[in-house]
Design a protein around this motif. Structure first.
Motif, PDB file in Angstrom:
ATOM      1  N   ALA A 337       0.852  -1.198   0.000  1.00 49.05           N
ATOM      2  CA  ALA A 337       0.000   0.000   0.000  1.00 49.05           C
ATOM      3  C   ALA A 337       0.877   1.232   0.000  1.00 49.05           C
ATOM      4  O   ALA A 337       1.698   1.416   0.895  1.00 49.05           O
ATOM      5  CB  ALA A 337      -0.927   0.020   1.215  1.00 49.05           C
ATOM      6  N   PHE A 338       0.706   2.058  -1.004  1.00 51.60           N
ATOM      7  CA  PHE A 338       1.462   3.307  -1.094  1.00 51.60           C
ATOM      8  C   PHE A 338       0.561   4.492  -0.749  1.00 51.60           C
ATOM      9  O   PHE A 338      -0.604   4.544  -1.145  1.00 51.60           O
ATOM     10  CB  PHE A 338       2.016   3.505  -2.509  1.00 51.60           C
ATOM     11  N   ASP A 339       1.110   5.441   0.005  1.00 48.09           N
ATOM     12  CA  ASP A 339       0.483   6.760   0.196  1.00 48.09           C
ATOM     13  C   ASP A 339      -0.886   6.693   0.875  1.00 48.09           C
ATOM     14  O   ASP A 339      -1.817   7.381   0.461  1.00 48.09           O
ATOM     15  CB  ASP A 339       0.342   7.483  -1.154  1.00 48.09           C
ATOM     16  N   ILE A 340      -1.018   5.906   1.941  1.00 46.70           N
ATOM     17  CA  ILE A 340      -2.328   5.807   2.580  1.00 46.70           C
ATOM     18  C   ILE A 340      -2.360   6.462   3.961  1.00 46.70           C
ATOM     19  O   ILE A 340      -3.322   6.270   4.714  1.00 46.70           O
ATOM     20  CB  ILE A 340      -2.852   4.362   2.668  1.00 46.70           C
ATOM     21  N   GLY A 341      -1.344   7.249   4.304  1.00 41.92           N
ATOM     22  CA  GLY A 341      -1.424   8.009   5.543  1.00 41.92           C
ATOM     23  C   GLY A 341      -2.488   9.090   5.438  1.00 41.92           C
ATOM     24  O   GLY A 341      -2.800   9.583   4.349  1.00 41.92           O
ATOM     25  N   ALA A 342      -3.081   9.464   6.572  1.00 38.79           N
ATOM     26  CA  ALA A 342      -4.078  10.534   6.575  1.00 38.79           C
ATOM     27  C   ALA A 342      -3.482  11.827   6.049  1.00 38.79           C
ATOM     28  O   ALA A 342      -2.268  12.056   6.133  1.00 38.79           O
ATOM     29  CB  ALA A 342      -4.618  10.739   7.993  1.00 38.79           C
ATOM     30  N   TYR A 343      -4.319  12.685   5.494  1.00 38.31           N
ATOM     31  CA  TYR A 343      -3.880  13.993   5.018  1.00 38.31           C
ATOM     32  C   TYR A 343      -3.283  14.783   6.181  1.00 38.31           C
ATOM     33  O   TYR A 343      -3.717  14.646   7.327  1.00 38.31           O
ATOM     34  CB  TYR A 343      -5.063  14.744   4.409  1.00 38.31           C
ATOM     35  N   ARG A 344      -2.305  15.621   5.885  1.00 35.48           N
ATOM     36  CA  ARG A 344      -1.527  16.275   6.945  1.00 35.48           C
ATOM     37  C   ARG A 344      -2.370  17.111   7.908  1.00 35.48           C
ATOM     38  O   ARG A 344      -2.013  17.245   9.075  1.00 35.48           O
ATOM     39  CB  ARG A 344      -0.436  17.152   6.331  1.00 35.48           C
ATOM     40  N   ASP A 345      -3.474  17.678   7.436  1.00 35.74           N
ATOM     41  CA  ASP A 345      -4.315  18.502   8.317  1.00 35.74           C
ATOM     42  C   ASP A 345      -5.433  17.712   8.994  1.00 35.74           C
ATOM     43  O   ASP A 345      -6.168  18.262   9.823  1.00 35.74           O
ATOM     44  CB  ASP A 345      -4.951  19.652   7.519  1.00 35.74           C
ATOM     45  N   ALA A 346      -5.571  16.445   8.646  1.00 29.75           N
ATOM     46  CA  ALA A 346      -6.672  15.623   9.161  1.00 29.75           C
ATOM     47  C   ALA A 346      -6.249  14.903  10.438  1.00 29.75           C
ATOM     48  O   ALA A 346      -5.065  14.820  10.763  1.00 29.75           O
ATOM     49  CB  ALA A 346      -7.091  14.624   8.094  1.00 29.75           C
ATOM     50  N   PRO A 347      -7.207  14.344  11.183  1.00 30.88           N
ATOM     51  CA  PRO A 347      -6.860  13.525  12.346  1.00 30.88           C
ATOM     52  C   PRO A 347      -5.964  12.360  11.921  1.00 30.88           C
ATOM     53  O   PRO A 347      -6.092  11.835  10.815  1.00 30.88           O
ATOM     54  CB  PRO A 347      -8.219  13.028  12.841  1.00 30.88           C
ATOM     55  N   PRO A 348      -5.053  11.911  12.796  1.00 33.08           N
ATOM     56  CA  PRO A 348      -4.146  10.815  12.447  1.00 33.08           C
ATOM     57  C   PRO A 348      -4.912   9.550  12.077  1.00 33.08           C
ATOM     58  O   PRO A 348      -5.956   9.235  12.667  1.00 33.08           O
ATOM     59  CB  PRO A 348      -3.340  10.597  13.731  1.00 33.08           C
ATOM     60  N   GLY A 349      -4.400   8.826  11.118  1.00 33.53           N
ATOM     61  CA  GLY A 349      -5.037   7.583  10.708  1.00 33.53           C
ATOM     62  C   GLY A 349      -4.606   7.178   9.316  1.00 33.53           C
ATOM     63  O   GLY A 349      -3.510   7.534   8.856  1.00 33.53           O
ATOM     64  N   LEU A 350      -5.465   6.445   8.634  1.00 30.06           N
ATOM     65  CA  LEU A 350      -5.213   5.983   7.273  1.00 30.06           C
ATOM     66  C   LEU A 350      -6.286   6.533   6.344  1.00 30.06           C
ATOM     67  O   LEU A 350      -7.409   6.808   6.762  1.00 30.06           O
ATOM     68  CB  LEU A 350      -5.227   4.458   7.220  1.00 30.06           C
ATOM     69  N   ARG A 351      -5.921   6.688   5.086  1.00 31.05           N
ATOM     70  CA  ARG A 351      -6.884   7.124   4.072  1.00 31.05           C
ATOM     71  C   ARG A 351      -6.701   6.227   2.858  1.00 31.05           C
ATOM     72  O   ARG A 351      -5.662   6.254   2.206  1.00 31.05           O
ATOM     73  CB  ARG A 351      -6.646   8.595   3.707  1.00 31.05           C
ATOM     74  N   ILE A 352      -7.710   5.432   2.563  1.00 31.08           N
ATOM     75  CA  ILE A 352      -7.621   4.441   1.495  1.00 31.08           C
ATOM     76  C   ILE A 352      -8.489   4.881   0.328  1.00 31.08           C
ATOM     77  O   ILE A 352      -9.705   5.047   0.460  1.00 31.08           O
ATOM     78  CB  ILE A 352      -8.080   3.061   1.999  1.00 31.08           C
ATOM     79  N   TRP A 353      -7.871   5.086  -0.824  1.00 27.68           N
ATOM     80  CA  TRP A 353      -8.625   5.482  -2.002  1.00 27.68           C
ATOM     81  C   TRP A 353      -9.385   4.282  -2.544  1.00 27.68           C
ATOM     82  O   TRP A 353      -8.808   3.226  -2.817  1.00 27.68           O
ATOM     83  CB  TRP A 353      -7.710   6.051  -3.076  1.00 27.68           C
ATOM     84  N   CYS A 354     -10.695   4.454  -2.711  1.00 28.45           N
ATOM     85  CA  CYS A 354     -11.567   3.371  -3.158  1.00 28.45           C
ATOM     86  C   CYS A 354     -12.273   3.729  -4.460  1.00 28.45           C
ATOM     87  O   CYS A 354     -13.354   3.209  -4.753  1.00 28.45           O
ATOM     88  CB  CYS A 354     -12.588   3.049  -2.072  1.00 28.45           C
ATOM     89  N   GLY A 355     -11.681   4.619  -5.237  1.00 22.07           N
ATOM     90  CA  GLY A 355     -12.282   5.051  -6.490  1.00 22.07           C
ATOM     91  C   GLY A 355     -12.404   3.937  -7.511  1.00 22.07           C
ATOM     92  O   GLY A 355     -11.917   2.814  -7.317  1.00 22.07           O
ATOM     93  N   ALA A 356     -13.029   4.259  -8.618  1.00 21.19           N
ATOM     94  CA  ALA A 356     -13.421   3.237  -9.597  1.00 21.19           C
ATOM     95  C   ALA A 356     -12.257   2.537 -10.281  1.00 21.19           C
ATOM     96  O   ALA A 356     -12.421   1.426 -10.797  1.00 21.19           O
ATOM     97  CB  ALA A 356     -14.334   3.870 -10.649  1.00 21.19           C
ATOM     98  N   THR A 357     -11.084   3.151 -10.314  1.00 22.29           N
ATOM     99  CA  THR A 357      -9.948   2.501 -10.977  1.00 22.29           C
ATOM    100  C   THR A 357      -9.277   1.456 -10.092  1.00 22.29           C
ATOM    101  O   THR A 357      -8.387   0.746 -10.545  1.00 22.29           O
ATOM    102  CB  THR A 357      -8.905   3.544 -11.416  1.00 22.29           C
ATOM    103  N   VAL A 358      -9.679   1.390  -8.827  1.00 27.04           N
ATOM    104  CA  VAL A 358      -9.134   0.407  -7.893  1.00 27.04           C
ATOM    105  C   VAL A 358      -9.964  -0.872  -7.978  1.00 27.04           C
ATOM    106  O   VAL A 358     -11.196  -0.829  -8.016  1.00 27.04           O
ATOM    107  CB  VAL A 358      -9.152   0.960  -6.449  1.00 27.04           C
ATOM    108  N   GLU A 359      -9.287  -2.012  -7.993  1.00 25.50           N
ATOM    109  CA  GLU A 359      -9.983  -3.305  -8.032  1.00 25.50           C
ATOM    110  C   GLU A 359     -10.391  -3.708  -6.615  1.00 25.50           C
ATOM    111  O   GLU A 359      -9.591  -3.624  -5.677  1.00 25.50           O
ATOM    112  CB  GLU A 359      -9.074  -4.380  -8.626  1.00 25.50           C
TER     113      GLU A 359
END
Length: 382
Positions: A337-359
């Motif tokens: 998994a690349f680049d799934i850390g939360a956005y710098r201004d957001a609460p700490p955690g993970l952010r997983i992109w689930c858009g249509a190009t992801v299987e």
């Protein structure tokens, strides 16, 4: 999982970044071989490509025939700024913000345009109460909070007979969620989100009401050339036929066309929405069975189906930000998994992109790895 065993399966594509996002499945650069490189975007071949991008956008998103669509510079940011600088100031303004990008639009309107706007904010994981909003004013908001994992569930709270304009930053919603066009006057997005396109170009979609405002209102402030949509009090129609304000990348245009045609072949908007919902469902099904991680979105109705944001809740975690970064680092080191850390201004955690190009199979394969990384990091810190 016992003894922090390495999961057996790995995501085939570990790209879960929330922007730029994963390319379409089976993507390769040979798909761009028809790009008219070295040719002017004003030549017939360039104009045809740009016009095709606009019309395919209309077709896939089901944009009404009387709405104008333009390709503009500066990605989604450029499109939002163009709309705000060109349209606001004619009547009262309400700014709605529940994440970092919405906060940015508030700053621009209040501190740069210096408008006396009503500002309504909600914490990360929440959205504002639309019932409180006065839609007789112009209203600016994001449809999907890319950094907060929440979205507007529908357009029911926006009156069809509103006096003001609705300006909607839909950059992580377009092609993933059903947008109620009759409730939206300006819609903006960029290519690099749900369809995984290249950066630098934005899309600006205007309702007839927005066009009427442009042709009847002159802002009190000067407009840079890159923002000008009218000339002599009339809309510059060429902009909405592919005659772009500045020089576009024909390679990026070709890339966008490839993605649009993939979306068409897939089954159009309904199929794109279904893929996003399946991906987000895989994440939420996983966290529902665990007590150490939860959805940042507090109300399931407003949970995003593209930028799914998670936070760790285990009481053994002393420093949430450091822990989340360490988990993301482990996942990247394993190449799952690349680049799934939360956005710098957001609460700490993970952010997983689930858009249509992801299987969906890749999202499902990632979930055991998150548990593995969590357990390994807990053990390392204790």
């Amino acid at each position: 999982m016992t003894d922090h065993a390495i999961p057996a399966a790995r995501p085939v594509n570990p790209r879960f970044s929330s922007g730029p996002c994963a390319k379409i499945p089976d993507y390769n650069l040979e798909m761009l071989s028809d790009a008219p490189l070295g040719r002017s975007h004003r030549a017939s071949v360039g104009k045809a490509k740009l016009a095709e991008a606009i019309e395919l956008t209309r077709e896939v998103l089901r944009v009404p025939a009387d709405y104008r669509i333009a390709i503009v510079p500066g990605s989604d940011t450029g499109a939002v700024e163009m709309a705000m600088w060109s349209l606001l100031g004619a009547r009262g303004v309400e700014m709605l913000a529940w994440e970092s990008f919405g906060e940015g639009w508030v700053t621009d309107v209040v501190k740069q345009l210096k408008l006396d706007a009503v500002v309504r904010k909600a914490d990360y994981g929440q959205i504002v109460n639309f019932a409180d909003v006065d839609f007789d004013r112009d209203v600016v908001f994001t449809w999907n909070g890319t950094t907060s994992g929440v979205r507007v569930p529908d357009g029911d709270a926006i009156p069809a007979d509103r006096a003001g304009l609705t300006i909607c930053d839909a950059t992580s919603a377009a092609f993933a969620m059903a947008l109620p066009w009759d409730r939206l006057d300006v819609v903006t997005f960029s290519w690099q989100k749900v369809l995984g396109g290249e950066g630098g170009h934005g899309m600006l979609i205007l309702s007839p009401r927005a066009v009427q405002r442009l042709e009847s209102y002159t802002p009190a402030w000067p407009l840079p050339k890159i923002f000008r949509l009218t000339k002599g009090g009339k809309l510059i129609e060429g902009i909405f036929k592919g005659e772009t304000i500045n020089t576009p990348s024909m390679l990026a245009v070709e890339d966008y066309l490839v993605s649009l045609k993939w979306a068409q072949a897939l089954g159009g908007l309904d199929a794109l929405i279904a893929r996003c919902e399946a991906n987000a469902g895989a994440v939420r099904g996983f966290i529902a069975a665990r007590d150490w991680i939860e959805d940042l979105a507090e109300d399931p109705r407003t949970g995003s189906t593209t930028s799914v944001c998670l936070r760790f809740t285990d009481p053994r975690i002393k420093d949430g930000a450091a822990f989340a970064k360490a988990v993301a680092k482990r996942l990247e080191a394993e190449g799952v998994a690349f680049d799934i850390g939360a956005y710098r201004d957001a609460p700490p955690g993970l952010r997983i992109w689930c858009g249509a190009t992801v299987e969906t199979s890749d999202v499902e394969a990632l979930m055991p790895w998150i548990e593995w990384a969590f357990e390994a990091e807990i053990a390392a810190q204790h």
